[in-house]
Design a protein around this motif. Sequence first.
Motif, short mmCIF file in Angstrom:
data_model
loop_
_atom_site.label_atom_id
_atom_site.label_comp_id
_atom_site.label_asym_id
_atom_site.label_seq_id
_atom_site.Cartn_x
_atom_site.Cartn_y
_atom_site.Cartn_z
N LEU A 263 44.19 24.20 48.21
CA LEU A 263 45.12 23.26 48.84
C LEU A 263 44.53 21.86 48.86
O LEU A 263 45.20 20.90 48.53
N THR A 266 45.33 18.42 54.03
CA THR A 266 46.25 18.78 55.10
C THR A 266 47.02 17.53 55.49
O THR A 266 46.48 16.42 55.49
N ARG A 267 48.29 17.73 55.78
CA ARG A 267 49.16 16.58 56.06
C ARG A 267 48.95 16.06 57.48
O ARG A 267 48.69 16.81 58.41
N THR A 268 49.08 14.75 57.63
CA THR A 268 49.02 14.09 58.93
C THR A 268 50.34 13.39 59.18
O THR A 268 50.72 12.49 58.44
N LEU A 291 47.84 12.36 54.29
CA LEU A 291 47.04 13.57 54.14
C LEU A 291 45.56 13.28 54.37
O LEU A 291 45.09 12.16 54.27
N ILE A 294 40.36 18.48 52.88
CA ILE A 294 39.72 19.60 53.56
C ILE A 294 38.29 19.71 53.01
O ILE A 294 38.08 19.99 51.83
#
Length: 404
Positions: A263, A266-268, A291, A294
């Motif tokens: 992935l 991670t989206r913000t 984003l 990670i």
Amino acid sequence: MAGILGVYAFDKIWNISKFLYYGIIGLQHRGYSRSGISTLSDKGFFTISGDSAPEDLELPEIQGWAGVAYTGLEKKYPYTTDYGVLSIDGVVKTDLNELSKKLYKDPETALMEADGVFSLVFLSKDGRMIGYRDELGVKPLEIGGFGFDLAILSSETPGISVIGGELKREIKPGELVYIDSYSVSYKRLKESSSSRYCSIDIVYQSRIDSYVFDGNIYDIRVRIGEQLAEERKIEGDVVIGVPDTAIPYAIGYSRKSGIPFSLGFTRTGSPIRTMLASDDFLKVIGVQLKLNPIKSAVKGKRVILIDDSMVTGRTLKNTIFNLRVLGAKEVHVLIGSPKLIAKCPYGMQVPEEKELIAANLPDNEITKVMGADSIYWLSLEGLYKVVGHRNLCVGCMTNLFPKW
């Protein structure tokens, strides 16, 4: 670029305001600087609009059995006149007030004479709805329905599906669709020997769950990833795509190359399209708002990073920097479109040539400026191969436009 929507109930007992509201939210990825909704009831038109995304519109208790909505960059839409209300995706050289008047009185002549590259939805004051897509077909337009109760015109399928509707088909280039309380009818006003579908809509603009230009966007983007793997073999440890647009590219590259997909980000907060950002600060910081990487997915690894396009390079440079900070050993960048070298005259938000990094620097300089180990763009022939035909507008990639 813009998202346009029309909803028409065949019985006036319906109130379609919420259908318009949620439907246009389904299209706000096409532009969110300006949005508006206009409904028609026995009391006439009621319009709300603002300098915000559709989801931020304050929706009062409005009534109406038919209506038009807009999300995009233009402040004038939905454009209301004495004759009706109009929303357009694209560029029309005809005066809008005059166009609205002609659409009300003689829609076929109005559209035959209209000069531009566009799709439109028009709702007349006496309750007739018109959808039209010009003969080049650069801008998409689709029609769906909600059972036998509603007809829905939308730039993309999410504007139909998110409100429970079902796609019927695409409006053909040069085709008029006419909707009234009794029927839905179609007429081909202009024939085109060769349509020119927008390549940016395919590689970047459309949502991954869309069916556009007779193709499933997700499937096309997975095949682009596979094509990138054929064109550019890289020894890496992990393949990641910049969400959400480039994730299918990364999946395709991973499948073809055998390198694991991760992935990566991670989206913000809410999705932010940095190409559509209204100021330079948002363009730069937009990648953090959109984003965050990670750490465990990239630390100590040779990362193959795939993005849908490279415009100015600012947001991608920021992404590469963040991957380095988190311990990426190498960062190899693959772009799921050919180089962007020219501004679009048809309303797609491709900036002036002086701002386009690929139009101003050679590959080795771009690689150095971006802080990457290597950079590669999908070939134009590769794009044609994946799509399955050459009926594309690739003017922003070649500086050769099909009109004007």
